[in-house]
Write a protein that holds these residues in place. Structure first.
Motif, PDB file in Angstrom:
ATOM      1  N   GLU A  47     108.483 -79.715 -47.693  1.00  0.00           N
ATOM      2  CA  GLU A  47     107.784 -78.854 -46.654  1.00  0.00           C
ATOM      3  C   GLU A  47     107.224 -77.684 -47.328  1.00  0.00           C
ATOM      4  OE1 GLU A  47     106.665 -79.565 -43.831  1.00  0.00           O
ATOM      5  OE2 GLU A  47     105.938 -77.471 -43.396  1.00  0.00           O
ATOM      6  N   ALA A  50     104.538 -78.772 -49.807  1.00  0.00           N
ATOM      7  CA  ALA A  50     103.231 -78.985 -49.114  1.00  0.00           C
ATOM      8  C   ALA A  50     102.340 -77.612 -48.594  1.00  0.00           C
ATOM      9  CB  ALA A  50     103.584 -79.663 -47.787  1.00  0.00           C
ATOM     10  N   GLU A  54      98.647 -76.110 -49.975  1.00  0.00           N
ATOM     11  CA  GLU A  54      97.880 -76.001 -48.958  1.00  0.00           C
ATOM     12  C   GLU A  54      97.443 -74.571 -49.139  1.00  0.00           C
ATOM     13  OE1 GLU A  54      99.082 -78.037 -44.619  1.00  0.00           O
ATOM     14  OE2 GLU A  54     100.276 -76.218 -45.350  1.00  0.00           O
ATOM     15  N   SER A  82     105.973 -94.612 -52.763  1.00  0.00           N
ATOM     16  CA  SER A  82     105.995 -93.498 -51.529  1.00  0.00           C
ATOM     17  C   SER A  82     107.334 -92.919 -51.486  1.00  0.00           C
ATOM     18  CB  SER A  82     105.640 -94.400 -50.344  1.00  0.00           C
ATOM     19  OG  SER A  82     106.669 -95.388 -50.045  1.00  0.00           O
ATOM     20  N   ASN A  97     110.926 -89.918 -48.445  1.00  0.00           N
ATOM     21  CA  ASN A  97     109.638 -90.717 -48.662  1.00  0.00           C
ATOM     22  C   ASN A  97     108.581 -89.496 -48.751  1.00  0.00           C
ATOM     23  OD1 ASN A  97     106.592 -91.392 -48.170  1.00  0.00           O
ATOM     24  ND2 ASN A  97     107.460 -93.300 -47.200  1.00  0.00           N
ATOM     25  N   GLN A  99     105.620 -89.153 -50.417  1.00  0.00           N
ATOM     26  CA  GLN A  99     104.260 -89.298 -50.020  1.00  0.00           C
ATOM     27  C   GLN A  99     103.965 -89.115 -48.723  1.00  0.00           C
ATOM     28  OE1 GLN A  99     102.336 -91.915 -48.608  1.00  0.00           O
ATOM     29  NE2 GLN A  99     100.575 -91.256 -49.284  1.00  0.00           N
ATOM     30  N   ALA A 100     104.595 -89.692 -47.766  1.00  0.00           N
ATOM     31  CA  ALA A 100     104.153 -89.518 -46.328  1.00  0.00           C
ATOM     32  C   ALA A 100     104.482 -88.036 -45.772  1.00  0.00           C
ATOM     33  CB  ALA A 100     105.134 -90.377 -45.689  1.00  0.00           C
ATOM     34  N   ALA A 101     105.559 -87.371 -46.212  1.00  0.00           N
ATOM     35  CA  ALA A 101     105.812 -86.153 -45.878  1.00  0.00           C
ATOM     36  C   ALA A 101     104.667 -85.306 -46.611  1.00  0.00           C
ATOM     37  CB  ALA A 101     106.947 -85.597 -46.713  1.00  0.00           C
ATOM     38  N   GLN A 103     101.380 -86.350 -47.605  1.00  0.00           N
ATOM     39  CA  GLN A 103     100.160 -86.904 -46.742  1.00  0.00           C
ATOM     40  C   GLN A 103      99.813 -86.085 -45.317  1.00  0.00           C
ATOM     41  OE1 GLN A 103      97.785 -89.473 -48.298  1.00  0.00           O
ATOM     42  NE2 GLN A 103      96.826 -87.995 -46.880  1.00  0.00           N
ATOM     43  N   SER A 104     101.057 -85.991 -44.487  1.00  0.00           N
ATOM     44  CA  SER A 104     100.912 -85.443 -43.080  1.00  0.00           C
ATOM     45  C   SER A 104     100.057 -84.085 -43.188  1.00  0.00           C
ATOM     46  CB  SER A 104     102.217 -85.499 -42.487  1.00  0.00           C
ATOM     47  OG  SER A 104     102.616 -84.367 -43.293  1.00  0.00           O
ATOM     48  N   HIS A 105     100.190 -83.449 -44.341  1.00  0.00           N
ATOM     49  CA  HIS A 105      99.476 -82.159 -44.536  1.00  0.00           C
ATOM     50  C   HIS A 105      97.921 -82.270 -44.854  1.00  0.00           C
ATOM     51  CE1 HIS A 105     103.028 -79.439 -44.150  1.00  0.00           C
ATOM     52  NE2 HIS A 105     103.545 -80.654 -44.242  1.00  0.00           N
ATOM     53  N   SER A 107      94.100 -84.399 -45.812  1.00  0.00           N
ATOM     54  CA  SER A 107      93.085 -85.357 -45.220  1.00  0.00           C
ATOM     55  C   SER A 107      92.755 -86.330 -46.314  1.00  0.00           C
ATOM     56  CB  SER A 107      91.972 -84.902 -44.554  1.00  0.00           C
ATOM     57  OG  SER A 107      91.224 -83.782 -45.163  1.00  0.00           O
TER      58      SER A 107
END
Ligand SMILES: [Zn+2]
Length: 303
Positions: A47, A50, A54, A82, A97, A99-101, A103-105, A107
């Motif tokens: 987190e 990410a 951002e 991933s 994971n 990649q998934a964590a 990617q959710s942030h 586009s």
């Protein structure tokens, strides 16, 4: 329409995280090098990474067409790249994971790969080596980073674990490797071994100057021959068209490349692959992982 497209390339190292925007002409901008501990903070380091990214994009990529975010990681990863299976030097990544964590942030696509693969992509580019046939990369740092590429694609393996060259077992050795196994090759030819050798045998020489000052010492000659063994093992199995050698150990001042090549030739099967070895060296620049990440992303995405 934006003039250029950019990849946010990230090189996550055990000490520092480097990042930058790379355009389609491989021009790097907005380069940053930040201690890992300043970015991977708190309980949930994914987190915090990410949120940091951002902020980076909001501040430094405003109005720019960022087509991918891609990170090179010193880690064992799942086949689909991933999930990080094991990353002892990256706090809070193992078993997640990633990649998934991330990617959710975002586009745009988020991609992960092993750091050695990113260096390999940079080296292909820098040396103008067509990405085809069989090409291997051996990066000798603390451990051994290894890439085996066949017909333009790095081998991933059934479970994502192809190219663990550092973990070839050495007989009669029982010391425990980082990976938990006994007697792995990289415990005897990696940079960690060299540091031990310096402490026990050359305590008066700075590790950085070991080859420059004592390169002819029999202990270092033996080290270089031992280092040639995993590299030549792979050469004898694969008969590669190109062999890329790099990493911190080979970049040390005075490292005897000719002697390493002599030993690689000595242990290579005659007449081939021995008589047609095409060896090139990585230049070990600190930003190579970022450039390589961008090249990797554009290759994967076809952009
Ligand atoms: Zn091991």
């Amino acid at each position: 329409m934006a003039e250029h497209t950019y990849v946010l390339g990230i090189d996550i190292g055990g000490t520092n995280i480097r990042m930058g925007l790379v355009d389609e002409n491989n021009e790097l901008s907005e380069y940053l090098k930040v201690p890992q501990e300043s970015i991977l903070t708190g309980e949930d380091t994914l987190e915090s990474l990410a949120v940091y990214l951002e902020g980076y994009l909001a501040e430094r990529a405003k109005g720019k067409d960022v087509i991918a975010i891609v990170a090179g990681i010193p880690a064992a990863m799942s086949r689909d790249r991933s999930t990080v299976l094991n990353a002892p030097n990256i706090r809070g990544f193992s078993g997640k994971n990633v990649q998934a964590a991330l990617q959710s942030h975002f586009s745009c696509p988020v991609l992960l790969e092993r750091d050695a693969t990113m260096l390999f992509y940079y080296d292909l580019y820098q040396h103008n080596i067509p990405h085809k046939d069989i090409i291997i990369g051996c990066y000798i740092g603390t451990g051994i980073g290894n890439v085996i590429s066949v017909d333009g694609k790095p081998l991933v393996g059934n479970d994502g674990s192809a190219g663990e060259l550092g973990h070839i077992p050495v007989w009669d050795k029982t010391d425990i490797c980082n990976c938990g196994n006994e007697g792995c090759m990289e415990s005897h030819v990696g940079g960690k071994y060299l540091v031990e050798l310096q402490k026990t045998t050359f305590p008066d020489v700075d590790i950085h100057d070991l080859f420059a000052e004592r390169g002819d010492a029999p202990e270092l000659d033996r080290y270089v021959e031992h280092l040639s063994l995993p590299i030549t093992t792979e050469i004898n199995i694969l008969n590669p068209a190109v062999i890329i050698l790099g990493g911190g150990v080979l970049s040390m001042p005075g490292f005897p490349k000719e002697r390493l090549e002599k030993y690689i030739y000595k242990h290579s099967r005659k007449p081939f692959p021995a008589d047609n070895l095409h060896i090139v060296y990585s230049d070990n620049g600190g930003e190579n992982g970022i450039y390589g990440s961008a090249l990797y992303a554009r290759d994967i995405l076809g952009k």
